[in-house]
Design a protein around this motif. Structure first.
Motif: not given
Lengths: 134, 301, 129
Positions: C28-29, C6, C31-33, C3, C35-36
């Motif tokens: 994936a990045l 962040i 999605e992660d961003l 991953r 969420a964060k």
């Protein structure tokens, strides 16, 4: 057009797209392309590798170091046995996509290279050739 | 028939090499090939001898048809000679005379040859003329091409020299463009500007086109691409110096520049200063003469 | 799976992309961003791509998407450090990323986010009057 060096890669997964980029970079460096030209041909290779994977259902690429009339260049040939393209002219237009992309792959790759040729037969597959000269 | 003529000439060349070569060299010297000292006599001698042999072999194998594969070595040698003479500064006629001056020695040899009938001599002379003319033209073509390559290289060098990027203020760059903008040049200009933006961390670049004689659709596209690339990097571009007739042509052509454009570099600079949070203010002039209140001050003193 | 990390600075998220990303990593990045941004109620997202040697249409689309999603979630996205060769290639490719804000480097990008935050706070203050 004599070929002085060549390598072949399978394109079966998204990691392979990265590998195609890296191989293209190595060849572009060997040819001695300028930084901008390197970036252009690597980007074109990435677009076409992804096309091969997403629309052609996987395939292979042949990367070659070629020479013609004292000029050196890098040539890439993408080959798949996928569904093929029915209307090539339409596929080359910006914004055209049969999938989830932005529709810049084929036309964009063409703009980024000196030579571009495509051959496709519905049901048999697609072959795209690009070259960038020093 | 042609094949026969070819091998006839080939054997003629073989038999008479000892007389053809010196005659040919003499003619070339008379034409002034050696005058300027660009090539030595020994060099000329070996080039001539080498070509005569290659021509003889080609004639023997390929007849008098220049497009035959047997002529490749002879043509390759001519191409090499032509390129090197182009770079040595030979004129086109000086270069082509290498081939054309071979005619006379060959014809002389033909005339001296007692084994040939008058008719044979006539037809062989014709074949030889056609053959040497073709090879001579080939030499000229290569000569022309290599001169063009030199011109292209020089254009590239001029393009690099003629596009300085100047710093107007901290974070403000100007690119005064002069001359026609073609694709090749725009690429150099663009790369130059973008790299300087990174190097000096510029926020704003002013592209001044006062010196650009005309702006067509293609030029406008090139400009817009540069502006778009600079924006991607995080810098703003302004365009200045659009002359009245250029503005009119652009409107007629339907070309739109979707960027801030100002008619003069000074106006664009003022915009750039404002955007970076600066302003130009008037202060008292130091030389005194033109500022009324200072004059009054002096009178009072 | 790898991953891309962040980092959080106050109300700003910082992502530095240093590897040649394959498509799954890029997705994936994204999605992660997303969420964060929600988890930290971030107001700004800074994506540093100065290490990237190429950005193709897939990565370009990812940047566009991140900007669009963060806008919906009330955060500004600034892409910083794009190399000249990459910018030229993207333009030639036909991608101008008009929805994405850009800055020359992280410092400038951070300043851009803060000035926009200050503006919107001032607006909020005006509204309350």
């Amino acid at each position: 057009m004599p070929t002085t060096k060549t390598e072949r890669l399978d394109i079966k997964a998204s990691d392979d797209v990265v590998r195609v980029r890296q191989l293209t970079r190595a060849y572009a460096l060997e040819v001695g392309l300028s930084l901008v030209d390197q970036t252009k041909v690597i980007t074109a290779s990435s677009e076409l590798a992804r096309n091969t994977l997403d629309y052609g259902g996987g395939g292979e690429v042949t990367v070659e170091l070629v020479e013609q009339g004292g000029r050196r260049g890098v040539r890439l040939t993408f080959d798949d046995k996928g569904p093929g393209i029915v209307d090539i002219e339409q596929a080359l237009k910006d914004g055209f996509t049969s999938g989830k992309g932005m529709g810049l792959g084929l036309g964009g790759a063409k703009r980024l290279c000196n030579d571009f040729s495509i051959a496709s037969k519905p049901g048999e597959g697609t072959k795209v050739m690009i070259a960038r000269w020093k | 028939m042609a094949g026969q003529a070819g091998s006839d000439i080939a054997s003629l060349v073989s038999r008479n090499e000892a007389t053809i070569l010196p005659e040919w060299l003499e003619l070339q010297k008379k034409a002034g090939t050696l005058h300027t000292g660009r090539i030595s006599e020994g060099e000329l001698q070996s080039q001539s001898k080498n070509f005569l042999h290659l021509l003889r072999d080609a004639l023997a194998q390929g007849g008098s048809d220049v497009s035959n594969g047997a002529y490749e070595p002879a043509k390759a040698m001519l191409a090499e000679l032509s390129r090197s003479r182009a770079s040595q500064g030979f004129s086109p006629s000086e270069t082509a005379s290498f081939v054309f001056s071979l005619k006379q020695p060959l014809f002389n040899a033909l005339n001296r040859d007692k084994s040939l009938s008058g008719e044979q001599i006539a037809s062989t002379i014709w074949t030889t003329t056609v053959l040497l003319d073709e090879l001579g033209l080939f030499t000229l073509e290569i000569f022309q091409k290599s001169r063009e390559e030199v011109i292209i290289r020089q254009q590239r060098e001029i393009a690099e020299l003629s596009t300085p990027v100047v710093k107007l203020w901290d974070g403000i760059l100007a690119l005064p463009l002069i001359g026609t903008l073609d694709s090749q040049r725009t690429q150099v200009v663009m790369e130059n500007l973008l790299q300087t933006i990174v190097d000096v961390e510029a926020e704003i670049a002013i592209i001044d086109i006062t010196g650009v004689p005309m702006v067509d659709t293609l030029t406008a596209q090139h400009l817009l691409k540069t502006v778009a690339a600079a924006r991607l990097m995080g810098a703003d571009c302004l365009i200045s110096g659009i002359r009245p007739q250029i503005a009119q042509t652009m409107v007629h052509l339907g070309v739109e520049l979707n960027v801030i454009s100002k008619s003069s570099l000074a106006d664009a600079f003022a915009v750039a200063l404002r955007q970076t949070g600066r302003a130009v203010v008037k202060t008292k002039r130091i030389d005194g003469a033109a500022v009324p209140d200072k004059k009054i001050g002096r009178q009072e003193a | 799976m790898d991953r891309i990390p962040i980092l959080k600075f106050g109300n700003t998220l910082l992502v530095t992309i240093q590897v040649d990303m394959h498509d799954r990593l890029a997705t994936a990045l994204e999605e992660d961003l997303t969420a964060k941004i929600v988890a930290h109620t971030a107001r700004g997202v800074l994506i540093d791509i100065s290490a990237l040697e190429i950005v193709d249409s897939f990565m370009g689309r990812m940047l566009d998407n991140i900007a669009a999603v963060s806008r919906i979630l009330d955060a500004d996205t600034v892409v910083v450090g794009m190399r000249p060769a990459v910018a030229i290639t993207l333009v030639e490719l036909g991608l101008s990323l008009t929805g994405v804000k850009t800055a020359l480097n992280v410092e400038r990008g951070m300043a851009l986010i803060h000035s926009r935050l200050a503006e919107s706070e001032a607006d909020d203050a005006d509204d309350e009057d």
